[in-house]
Scaffold this motif. Structure first.
Motif, PDB file in Angstrom:
ATOM      1  N   SER A 166     -38.680 -16.964  -1.564  1.00  0.00           N
ATOM      2  CA  SER A 166     -38.413 -16.704  -3.166  1.00  0.00           C
ATOM      3  C   SER A 166     -37.368 -15.682  -3.147  1.00  0.00           C
ATOM      4  O   SER A 166     -37.315 -14.866  -2.203  1.00  0.00           O
ATOM      5  CB  SER A 166     -39.751 -16.359  -3.807  1.00  0.00           C
ATOM      6  N   ALA A 167     -36.921 -15.304  -4.409  1.00  0.00           N
ATOM      7  CA  ALA A 167     -36.145 -14.158  -4.605  1.00  0.00           C
ATOM      8  C   ALA A 167     -36.721 -12.541  -4.210  1.00  0.00           C
ATOM      9  O   ALA A 167     -36.511 -11.898  -3.728  1.00  0.00           O
ATOM     10  CB  ALA A 167     -35.627 -14.069  -6.076  1.00  0.00           C
ATOM     11  N   GLU A 171     -35.853 -10.405  -1.104  1.00  0.00           N
ATOM     12  CA  GLU A 171     -35.674  -9.150  -1.274  1.00  0.00           C
ATOM     13  C   GLU A 171     -36.298  -7.852  -0.326  1.00  0.00           C
ATOM     14  O   GLU A 171     -35.715  -6.946   0.161  1.00  0.00           O
ATOM     15  CB  GLU A 171     -35.906  -8.630  -2.772  1.00  0.00           C
ATOM     16  N   GLU A 193     -30.702 -24.285  -1.302  1.00  0.00           N
ATOM     17  CA  GLU A 193     -31.323 -23.518  -2.337  1.00  0.00           C
ATOM     18  C   GLU A 193     -31.629 -22.201  -1.775  1.00  0.00           C
ATOM     19  O   GLU A 193     -31.442 -21.068  -2.401  1.00  0.00           O
ATOM     20  CB  GLU A 193     -32.944 -24.126  -2.786  1.00  0.00           C
ATOM     21  N   GLU A 195     -29.990 -20.675   0.588  1.00  0.00           N
ATOM     22  CA  GLU A 195     -28.633 -20.175   0.943  1.00  0.00           C
ATOM     23  C   GLU A 195     -28.290 -19.578  -0.467  1.00  0.00           C
ATOM     24  O   GLU A 195     -27.908 -18.216  -0.325  1.00  0.00           O
ATOM     25  CB  GLU A 195     -27.581 -21.298   1.283  1.00  0.00           C
ATOM     26  N   SER A 196     -28.689 -20.073  -1.556  1.00  0.00           N
ATOM     27  CA  SER A 196     -28.341 -19.817  -2.807  1.00  0.00           C
ATOM     28  C   SER A 196     -29.038 -18.226  -3.199  1.00  0.00           C
ATOM     29  O   SER A 196     -28.452 -17.241  -3.690  1.00  0.00           O
ATOM     30  CB  SER A 196     -28.441 -20.445  -3.736  1.00  0.00           C
ATOM     31  N   THR A 197     -30.319 -18.320  -2.604  1.00  0.00           N
ATOM     32  CA  THR A 197     -31.251 -17.056  -2.797  1.00  0.00           C
ATOM     33  C   THR A 197     -30.763 -16.021  -2.099  1.00  0.00           C
ATOM     34  O   THR A 197     -30.845 -14.876  -2.329  1.00  0.00           O
ATOM     35  CB  THR A 197     -32.837 -17.586  -2.465  1.00  0.00           C
ATOM     36  N   ARG A 199     -27.617 -15.440  -1.335  1.00  0.00           N
ATOM     37  CA  ARG A 199     -26.515 -14.745  -1.664  1.00  0.00           C
ATOM     38  C   ARG A 199     -26.940 -14.109  -3.003  1.00  0.00           C
ATOM     39  O   ARG A 199     -26.258 -12.932  -3.328  1.00  0.00           O
ATOM     40  CB  ARG A 199     -25.487 -16.137  -2.155  1.00  0.00           C
ATOM     41  N   ASN A 200     -27.372 -14.502  -3.930  1.00  0.00           N
ATOM     42  CA  ASN A 200     -28.095 -13.962  -5.099  1.00  0.00           C
ATOM     43  C   ASN A 200     -28.600 -12.676  -4.896  1.00  0.00           C
ATOM     44  O   ASN A 200     -28.890 -11.688  -5.577  1.00  0.00           O
ATOM     45  CB  ASN A 200     -29.027 -14.701  -6.072  1.00  0.00           C
ATOM     46  N   ALA A 201     -29.315 -12.468  -3.651  1.00  0.00           N
ATOM     47  CA  ALA A 201     -30.121 -11.081  -3.435  1.00  0.00           C
ATOM     48  C   ALA A 201     -29.106 -10.193  -2.953  1.00  0.00           C
ATOM     49  O   ALA A 201     -29.624  -9.083  -2.565  1.00  0.00           O
ATOM     50  CB  ALA A 201     -31.029 -11.566  -2.387  1.00  0.00           C
ATOM     51  N   GLY A 202     -27.963 -10.413  -2.663  1.00  0.00           N
ATOM     52  CA  GLY A 202     -27.007  -9.727  -2.109  1.00  0.00           C
ATOM     53  C   GLY A 202     -26.244  -9.726  -0.768  1.00  0.00           C
ATOM     54  O   GLY A 202     -25.701  -8.908  -0.423  1.00  0.00           O
ATOM     55  N   ARG A 204     -24.508 -10.823   2.525  1.00  0.00           N
ATOM     56  CA  ARG A 204     -23.165 -11.298   2.897  1.00  0.00           C
ATOM     57  C   ARG A 204     -23.089 -12.093   4.125  1.00  0.00           C
ATOM     58  O   ARG A 204     -24.232 -12.322   4.943  1.00  0.00           O
ATOM     59  CB  ARG A 204     -22.322 -10.123   2.819  1.00  0.00           C
TER      60      ARG A 204
END
Length: 228
Positions: A166-167, A171, A193, A195-197, A199-202, A204
């Motif tokens: 999860s996010a 983190e 999904e 992979e998106s999590t 990227r959204n967590a910062g 790279r």
């Protein structure tokens, strides 16, 4: 005389009830299998993707980083640990394993023939705790997190493991990494999904490396770098 079918029928070597459910060690021919709560987790038939988990993480780190530390979660059949111990560049090698039965199968059981030398390596430390709890409570930071506790972000062994992907879980992984550190997560199939999590967590340089298997979709290792 045993038939060819009998030779490939699994034999239960040990079965235990632990705090997270049932874990079973089986022998099938010359291979060992670990089953968790009735779900096939891993076996000793190949190990290419478990080794890639370690190799890809090390390759992603700067070559001039001295003696990087790695946290491996969990112990499994030992392939990831063995690969890390074979590489002199690693400094500290920590392995998180919450199932006492699995630790016992390595220390005093048949899996010791795979992992014995790696467990005896002075760089190796086995942390007998839950990976999710460890990531949230420890103050230790690692240069690499190499995680293989499920069949992937979309196919967890226990419901509680889902929080790792999860996010909040991602983190927690980012917080436990040193700047420029790498997160590597094994999966039996790609997860867009997840992979998106990442990227959204910062994170790279989020990539997915494939490892071909005999049947079905390739195993993959999700890779991501923490920013400086």
């Amino acid at each position: 005389m045993p038939s060819a079918t009998d030779a490939h029928r699994p034999v239960v070597l040990d079965r235990r009830e632990g705090p997270f459910g049932e874990v079973v060690l089986r022998e099938r021919g010359s291979d060992f299998e670990i089953i968790a709560n009735g779900c096939f987790l891993m076996d000793t038939s190949d190990g290419r993707s478990e080794r890639l988990l370690i190799d890809a993480a090390l390759a992603a780190l700067p070559a001039d980083r001295p003696e990087p530390s790695v946290l491996i979660g969990g112990l499994g059949v030992g392939f990831s640990l063995v690969r890390a111990a074979e590489e002199p560049r690693w400094g500290r090698i920590a392995v998180v394993e919450r199932e006492q039965a699995i630790v016992d199968w390595h220390l005093d059981g048949p899996l010791g023939r795979i992992s014995g030398a790696a467990l005896a390596d002075p760089r190796t430390e086995v942390l007998r705790t839950d990976l999710v709890d460890h990531l949230r409570t420890t103050t230790e930071r690692y240069d690499a997190l190499c995680l293989d506790i499920d069949n992937g972000p979309d196919w967890t062994v226990t419901e509680g493991n889902g929080s790792l992907y999860s996010a909040a879980g991602v983190e927690a992984c980012r917080t436990r990494l040193t700047p420029g550190g790498v997160l590597a997560v094994w999966s039996a199939q790609p997860s867009a999904e997840f992979e998106s999590t990442l990227r959204n967590a910062g994170f790279r340089a989020v990539t997915t490396e494939e490892v071909a298997v005999a049947r079905g979709v390739p195993d993959v290792v999700h890779l991501a770098l923490r920013g400086e």
